[in-house]
Scaffold this motif. Structure first.
Motif, short mmCIF file in Angstrom:
data_model
loop_
_atom_site.label_atom_id
_atom_site.label_comp_id
_atom_site.label_asym_id
_atom_site.label_seq_id
_atom_site.Cartn_x
_atom_site.Cartn_y
_atom_site.Cartn_z
N SER A 9 0.83 -1.21 0.00
CA SER A 9 0.00 0.00 0.00
C SER A 9 0.86 1.26 0.00
N ILE A 10 1.95 1.24 0.75
CA ILE A 10 2.88 2.38 0.77
C ILE A 10 3.46 2.59 -0.62
N ILE A 11 3.83 1.50 -1.27
CA ILE A 11 4.37 1.59 -2.63
C ILE A 11 3.33 2.13 -3.60
N ASP A 12 2.08 1.71 -3.46
CA ASP A 12 1.00 2.23 -4.31
C ASP A 12 0.83 3.74 -4.12
N ILE A 13 0.81 4.18 -2.87
CA ILE A 13 0.63 5.61 -2.57
C ILE A 13 1.78 6.42 -3.15
N ALA A 14 3.00 5.96 -2.91
CA ALA A 14 4.17 6.70 -3.38
C ALA A 14 4.29 6.67 -4.91
N SER A 15 3.94 5.55 -5.52
CA SER A 15 3.98 5.44 -6.98
C SER A 15 2.99 6.39 -7.63
N GLU A 16 1.80 6.49 -7.05
CA GLU A 16 0.80 7.41 -7.57
C GLU A 16 1.29 8.86 -7.50
N GLU A 17 1.89 9.20 -6.39
CA GLU A 17 2.44 10.56 -6.23
C GLU A 17 3.55 10.81 -7.24
N SER A 18 4.39 9.82 -7.45
CA SER A 18 5.47 9.93 -8.43
C SER A 18 4.92 10.14 -9.83
N ARG A 19 3.88 9.40 -10.19
CA ARG A 19 3.28 9.56 -11.52
C ARG A 19 2.61 10.92 -11.67
N ASP A 20 2.02 11.43 -10.57
CA ASP A 20 1.38 12.75 -10.61
C ASP A 20 2.38 13.87 -10.83
N ARG A 21 3.61 13.62 -10.47
CA ARG A 21 4.68 14.60 -10.64
C ARG A 21 5.64 14.03 -11.67
N ALA A 22 5.37 14.26 -12.93
CA ALA A 22 6.10 13.67 -14.04
C ALA A 22 7.60 13.63 -13.78
N ASP A 23 8.18 12.47 -14.00
CA ASP A 23 9.62 12.24 -13.89
C ASP A 23 10.17 12.35 -12.46
N ALA A 24 9.34 12.27 -11.47
CA ALA A 24 9.83 12.34 -10.09
C ALA A 24 10.20 10.95 -9.59
N ASN A 25 11.39 10.84 -9.04
CA ASN A 25 11.83 9.60 -8.42
C ASN A 25 11.60 9.69 -6.92
N VAL A 26 11.10 8.63 -6.35
CA VAL A 26 10.88 8.60 -4.90
C VAL A 26 12.19 8.19 -4.25
N ILE A 27 12.73 9.09 -3.43
CA ILE A 27 13.98 8.84 -2.73
C ILE A 27 13.70 8.18 -1.38
N ALA A 28 12.68 8.68 -0.68
CA ALA A 28 12.34 8.14 0.64
C ALA A 28 10.86 8.38 0.94
N VAL A 29 10.31 7.49 1.75
CA VAL A 29 8.95 7.63 2.24
C VAL A 29 9.05 7.68 3.77
N HIS A 30 8.46 8.72 4.36
CA HIS A 30 8.50 8.90 5.81
C HIS A 30 7.17 8.47 6.41
N LEU A 31 7.25 7.63 7.45
CA LEU A 31 6.06 7.11 8.13
C LEU A 31 6.10 7.44 9.61
#
Length: 120
Positions: A9-31
């Protein structure tokens, strides 16, 4: 092991955010993970390592803030740290408290993103 479904689920959330911001790589997710959340942090970290393979988060890091348990003390009339998760008593006066005010969290609070576009 419900930590694997949480990691996915964390990966799904972060992937969606990455796609919403074209060409953005996710470096870290803070929980924020509360001690009463039922999540075993070590198991979540292991599950995340496995689940992130071949995804947009393949190189991302999971950064976790461990949130202690606080209770609303009826005697002190304020939030206090609980003695332990087994004994929800005020750490100041020892009064048993039925009201947990902190420590049940499981939330994504921030993401570090990196864009590949150069600004001129």
């Amino acid at each position: 092991m419900h930590e694997l479904s949480i990691a996915m689920s964390i990966i799904d959330i972060a992937s969606e955010e990455s796609r919403d911001r074209a060409d953005a790589n996710v470096i870290a997710v803070h929980l924020k993970i509360g001690r009463m959340s039922g999540v075993v942090i070590e198991a979540l970290l292991s599950a995340f390592e496995i689940a992130r393979e071949e995804t947009l988060l393949a190189n991302a890091e999971l950064k976790i803030q461990d949130v202690p348990v606080k209770v609303r003390c009826p005697k002190c009339e304020c939030d206090q740290l609980a003695d332990s998760i087994q004994c929800l008593c005020c750490s100041v006066c020892g009064t048993l408290s039925p009201e947990i005010t902190q420590g049940c969290e499981l939330e994504v609070v921030a993401m570090e993103l990196e864009t590949s576009k150069l600004t001129q």
